[in-house]
Motif scaffolding. Structure first.
Motif, mmCIF file in Angstrom:
data_model
loop_
_atom_site.group_PDB
_atom_site.id
_atom_site.type_symbol
_atom_site.label_atom_id
_atom_site.label_comp_id
_atom_site.label_asym_id
_atom_site.label_seq_id
_atom_site.Cartn_x
_atom_site.Cartn_y
_atom_site.Cartn_z
ATOM 1 N N ALA A 178 52.775 38.588 -11.623
ATOM 2 C CA ALA A 178 53.911 38.336 -10.748
ATOM 3 C C ALA A 178 53.674 38.918 -9.359
ATOM 4 C CB ALA A 178 55.180 38.927 -11.370
ATOM 5 N N GLN A 179 53.147 40.128 -9.314
ATOM 6 C CA GLN A 179 52.906 40.777 -8.020
ATOM 7 C C GLN A 179 51.804 40.080 -7.246
ATOM 8 O OE1 GLN A 179 52.181 44.692 -9.499
ATOM 9 N NE2 GLN A 179 54.338 45.092 -9.952
ATOM 10 N N GLN A 180 50.767 39.637 -7.929
ATOM 11 C CA GLN A 180 49.668 38.949 -7.255
ATOM 12 C C GLN A 180 50.121 37.612 -6.672
ATOM 13 O OE1 GLN A 180 47.048 38.892 -10.586
ATOM 14 N NE2 GLN A 180 46.276 40.967 -10.248
ATOM 15 N N LEU A 181 50.887 36.857 -7.445
ATOM 16 C CA LEU A 181 51.360 35.563 -6.956
ATOM 17 C C LEU A 181 52.348 35.745 -5.814
ATOM 18 C CD1 LEU A 181 51.856 33.488 -10.250
ATOM 19 C CD2 LEU A 181 49.832 33.714 -8.819
ATOM 20 N N ALA A 182 53.243 36.724 -5.933
ATOM 21 C CA ALA A 182 54.232 36.952 -4.883
ATOM 22 C C ALA A 182 53.568 37.391 -3.585
ATOM 23 C CB ALA A 182 55.244 37.997 -5.346
ATOM 24 N N ALA A 183 52.506 38.202 -3.684
ATOM 25 C CA ALA A 183 51.809 38.661 -2.481
ATOM 26 C C ALA A 183 51.189 37.494 -1.723
ATOM 27 C CB ALA A 183 50.735 39.681 -2.856
ATOM 28 N N LEU A 184 50.618 36.534 -2.444
ATOM 29 C CA LEU A 184 50.025 35.371 -1.788
ATOM 30 C C LEU A 184 51.103 34.452 -1.232
ATOM 31 C CD1 LEU A 184 47.640 33.613 -1.011
ATOM 32 C CD2 LEU A 184 47.635 32.672 -3.333
ATOM 33 N N ALA A 185 52.175 34.235 -2.000
ATOM 34 C CA ALA A 185 53.232 33.327 -1.555
ATOM 35 C C ALA A 185 53.948 33.849 -0.317
ATOM 36 C CB ALA A 185 54.236 33.109 -2.683
ATOM 37 N N ALA A 186 53.889 35.159 -0.068
ATOM 38 C CA ALA A 186 54.567 35.736 1.093
ATOM 39 C C ALA A 186 53.808 35.507 2.397
ATOM 40 C CB ALA A 186 54.775 37.234 0.878
ATOM 41 N N LEU A 187 52.530 35.117 2.317
ATOM 42 C CA LEU A 187 51.704 35.008 3.524
ATOM 43 C C LEU A 187 51.918 33.669 4.230
ATOM 44 C CD1 LEU A 187 48.363 36.491 2.160
ATOM 45 C CD2 LEU A 187 50.074 37.625 3.584
ATOM 46 N N PRO A 188 52.185 33.687 5.524
ATOM 47 C CA PRO A 188 52.345 32.430 6.267
ATOM 48 C C PRO A 188 51.084 31.575 6.281
ATOM 49 C CG PRO A 188 53.300 34.255 7.490
ATOM 50 C CD PRO A 188 52.539 34.855 6.345
ATOM 51 N N GLU A 189 49.894 32.223 6.306
ATOM 52 C CA GLU A 189 48.663 31.421 6.330
ATOM 53 C C GLU A 189 47.469 32.237 5.848
ATOM 54 O OE1 GLU A 189 47.570 28.297 9.400
ATOM 55 O OE2 GLU A 189 46.181 29.906 9.958
ATOM 56 N N VAL A 190 46.673 31.597 5.002
ATOM 57 C CA VAL A 190 45.397 32.141 4.547
ATOM 58 C C VAL A 190 44.377 31.009 4.611
ATOM 59 C CG1 VAL A 190 44.105 33.130 2.621
ATOM 60 C CG2 VAL A 190 46.463 33.827 3.014
ATOM 61 N N VAL A 191 43.187 31.304 5.119
ATOM 62 C CA VAL A 191 42.115 30.305 5.169
ATOM 63 C C VAL A 191 40.938 30.839 4.365
ATOM 64 C CG1 VAL A 191 40.572 28.938 6.615
ATOM 65 C CG2 VAL A 191 42.864 29.527 7.437
ATOM 66 N N GLY A 192 40.458 30.045 3.404
ATOM 67 C CA GLY A 192 39.328 30.436 2.584
ATOM 68 C C GLY A 192 38.176 29.461 2.722
ATOM 69 N N ALA A 193 36.958 29.975 2.543
ATOM 70 C CA ALA A 193 35.750 29.145 2.578
ATOM 71 C C ALA A 193 34.894 29.512 1.378
ATOM 72 C CB ALA A 193 34.975 29.366 3.869
ATOM 73 N N ARG A 194 34.557 28.516 0.580
ATOM 74 C CA ARG A 194 33.754 28.748 -0.627
ATOM 75 C C ARG A 194 32.462 27.952 -0.534
ATOM 76 N NH1 ARG A 194 35.358 27.810 -6.982
ATOM 77 N NH2 ARG A 194 36.693 29.585 -6.568
ATOM 78 N N PRO A 195 31.305 28.551 -0.871
ATOM 79 C CA PRO A 195 30.041 27.788 -0.861
ATOM 80 C C PRO A 195 30.143 26.578 -1.785
ATOM 81 C CG PRO A 195 29.629 30.143 -1.126
ATOM 82 C CD PRO A 195 31.100 29.961 -1.272
ATOM 83 N N ASP A 196 29.682 25.424 -1.287
ATOM 84 C CA ASP A 196 29.789 24.210 -2.103
ATOM 85 C C ASP A 196 28.574 23.991 -2.999
ATOM 86 O OD1 ASP A 196 27.812 23.391 -0.350
ATOM 87 O OD2 ASP A 196 28.892 21.633 0.413
ATOM 88 N N GLY A 197 27.617 24.920 -2.966
ATOM 89 C CA GLY A 197 26.430 24.788 -3.800
ATOM 90 C C GLY A 197 25.341 23.938 -3.185
ATOM 91 N N HIS A 198 25.588 23.363 -2.018
ATOM 92 C CA HIS A 198 24.593 22.500 -1.359
ATOM 93 C C HIS A 198 24.352 22.930 0.076
ATOM 94 C CE1 HIS A 198 24.928 19.862 -4.826
ATOM 95 N NE2 HIS A 198 26.230 19.851 -4.674
ATOM 96 N N GLY A 199 24.668 24.172 0.393
ATOM 97 C CA GLY A 199 24.446 24.662 1.741
ATOM 98 C C GLY A 199 25.619 24.490 2.666
ATOM 99 N N GLY A 200 26.713 23.933 2.171
ATOM 100 C CA GLY A 200 27.909 23.754 2.988
ATOM 101 C C GLY A 200 29.047 24.620 2.492
ATOM 102 N N TRP A 201 30.259 24.317 2.990
ATOM 103 C CA TRP A 201 31.425 25.133 2.658
ATOM 104 C C TRP A 201 32.620 24.250 2.298
ATOM 105 C CZ3 TRP A 201 30.991 30.354 2.355
ATOM 106 C CH2 TRP A 201 29.881 30.930 2.967
#
Length: 586
Positions: A460-483
């Motif tokens: 509950a605390q983890q989900l609420a902490a994320l839901a409270a943020l106006p904006e988060v940007v994430g980048a994950r390796p796509d396995g082929h040298g990109g994101w």
């Protein structure tokens, strides 16, 4: 003479199935046949010492990969006797972290084949987890299982690799060395593939179904008749929707390869009666190509919630969750609801889970358990037995004021918000006290209830902490040298894209942020987002090597939250009964 199944008889209009229409033709499938040598039989406690892999397609060898691997430990004598691989041989060899990227690239887009595939795949999956690599989850084919499905016990009493190599007279005999065993497995695979045609198996989907133990036969006529629905489906990641005669959505699913997945519904690989019934009613398949798996997963959740397809089991109660909240009255009590308001503990997947959390909270907090509504002034009820037992101060009888009752409510608020974990510590002290008195069953029951509560609070605390943020940007390796890129606002996916290999990612990120959907927070612990979507987004952001590109404000979780208890909760649930050391927190 009657027409054969799948052909046009007199007056018939059904054309004979081609290999392509039945699924992915075996002649087009790339197999990577793998063998690993290790220091032991468990991926949790042992390491890889040698890798051998052979890539084949259409009976032709496309490439080989072989290397010793330094496990960082000595090779046990029993393994040395079996394989001939000594500690001296692997000392100075590449470490697994150096070899793993090359192996994953070699395996890319292929079916993983091994003799006892769960063993080899388990070691590779564990290696990916340890070295922060995404496990690509390739289709797996076990030649031992395939052999047992194809060969009779009279012909092959044993399906060990050595026994099959002798049965088929392979040019390469297995020697417990990785490349030699992989080459022998290739020959065994090809000999088995020669046999499966007689069983009506012509596609990868049917081959995998056969190895899993499903009988090999063509799907029913009403299913095969609709195979053309998959004709224009693209080979891309995304979401697919089966629609019925009235354009209603029958089923929603996701796949990393839409074409392959949708085709599989029309082959013998699909054995579920429910899905075959669905396919027989389908008139159209719509697809939505997505940037990556996160976007596909989120779209699937939203489409299921919007359409409630009759063949999606999840659609029976889309987004349905239970929460524990204090009632809005002078002397609040804990209530289980489906529409939360702060402070709310949840979500729980069932009412029972929420009710059990209430019972545990009442052991830790000085809150009343009765359901009557108590006025703030001049309560006139008689104290119940709980007052006599010292478990309630009887506000119903005027023996406790609103101000005297308030600390219990404040403690609940602090616990849910992650500001104070004192109630959890009180429960833990009780568990230890019971164990010290050798009341192990009672201690174990209390331990399990505390573990369940701690896990629910942490989530509950983890989900609420994320839901409270106006904006988060994430980048994950796509396995082929990109994101793979994602913009998340108040726990919901607002935009998704991919920066391909060679493309500078930051300009793509800025463009994505500028065009992302505006999301306004609503009331409730998750700012109006569904718990399923926030959980899916959070898992993507915190696993698979995802990097946090931007967060507004900084993403933080409660310092005194229940996350610190999660590790204990996992260990506690696995602890056997029998001694104080197995029950206590130490």
């Amino acid at each position: 003479m009657p027409a054969p199944p799948g052909s046009a008889g007199s007056g018939g209009t059904v054309a004979q199935l081609s290999f392509d229409e039945l699924g992915t033709p075996l002649r087009e499938v790339t197999f990577v046949v793998l063998d690993l040598e290790t220091t032991g039989g468990s991926s949790a406690n042992h390491s890889i010492t040698e890798i051998g892999a052979v890539k084949v397609r259409g009976g032709e060898v496309l490439g080989e990969l072989a290397t010793l691997v330094d496990p960082g430990t000595g090779v046990p004598p029993g393994v040395v006797a079996l394989t001939g691989i000594t500690t001296a041989m692997v000392t100075g060899a590449p470490r697994l972290a150096q070899v793993l990227p090359t192996l994953l690239e070699f395996m890319g887009g292929a079916v993983l084949v091994a003799h006892n595939a769960p063993f080899d795949a388990g070691f590779l999956r564990a290696a990916c987890e340890r070295h922060d690599r995404r496990w690509p989850r390739p289709p797996q084919l076990c030649t031992a299982r395939l052999a047992r499905a194809v060969l009779s016990r009279a012909e092959a009493p044993s399906v060990r690799l050595g026994a099959l190599a002798r049965l088929f007279g392979t040019a390469t005999q297995p020697t417990h060395r990785a490349l030699a065993d992989a080459r022998a497995t290739v020959e065994v695979l090809h000999r088995l593939l020669e046999r499966v045609g007689n069983l009506g198996v012509q596609s990868l989907e049917e081959l995998l179904a056969l190895a899993r133990g499903a009988s090999a036969h063509r799907p029913p006529e009403q299913v095969r008749r609709r195979r053309t629905l998959a004709r224009d489906v693209p080979s891309a990641a995304g979401v697919y929707l089966f629609r019925g005669a009235r354009d209603e959505v029958l089923y929603v699913g996701t796949s990393g390869d839409l074409r392959r997945r949708v085709r599989s519904y029309f082959t013998a690989a699909e054995r579920r009666r429910r899905m075959r019934d669905m396919v027989s009613l389908a008139e159209r398949v719509d697809t939505i190509v997505c940037a990556h798996a996160l976007e596909a997963g989120v779209r699937e959740l939203r489409l299921i919630a919007a359409h409630r397809p009759r063949y999606n089991r999840r659609s029976r109660n889309p987004g349905r969750a239970w929460w524990v909240v204090p009632t809005d009255e002078a002397f609040p009590r804990l209530s289980v609801v489906t529409t939360p308001r702060a402070p709310a503990l949840g979500p729980f997947g069932s009412r029972r889970g929420a009710t059990e959390a209430v019972e545990t909270l009442l052991d830790a907090l000085p809150l009343r358990s009765c359901t009557q509504r108590i006025p703030a002034r001049s309560p006139a009820a008689s104290p119940c037995v709980l007052h006599e037992l010292g478990r309630c101060r009887a506000p119903c009888a005027g023996l406790q004021s609103v101000a005297e009752y308030a600390p219990g409510v404040h403690a609940l608020q602090g616990l849910v918000a992650g500001a104070d974990d004192a109630p959890l510590r009180r429960l833990a002290d009780r568990v230890e006290a019971l164990a010290a008195r050798e009341r192990f069953e009672a201690a174990a029951a209390g331990r399990d209830r505390l573990a369940a509560l701690a896990t629910a609070l942490a989530r509950a605390q983890q989900l609420a902490a994320l839901a409270a943020l106006p904006e988060v940007v994430g980048a994950r390796p796509d396995g082929h040298g990109g994101w793979e890129l994602a913009v998340v606002r108040h726990g919901r996916l607002a935009a998704a894209d991919v920066a391909r290999r060679g493309t500078p990612p930051m300009p793509v990120v800025e463009s994505l942020r500028a065009t992302a959907r505006t999301i306004l927070p609503a009331d409730g612990p998750l700012a109006g987002a569904s718990a399923e979507e926030v959980n899916l987004v959070r898992r993507w952001l915190t696993t698979g090597g995802t990097r946090l590109v931007h967060s507004e404000p900084s993403w933080a979780e409660p310092a005194r939250g229940a996350a610190a208890w999660e590790g204990w909760a996992r260990r506690a649930r696995q602890a056997p009964l029998g001694s104080p050391s197995e029950i206590t927190l130490g």
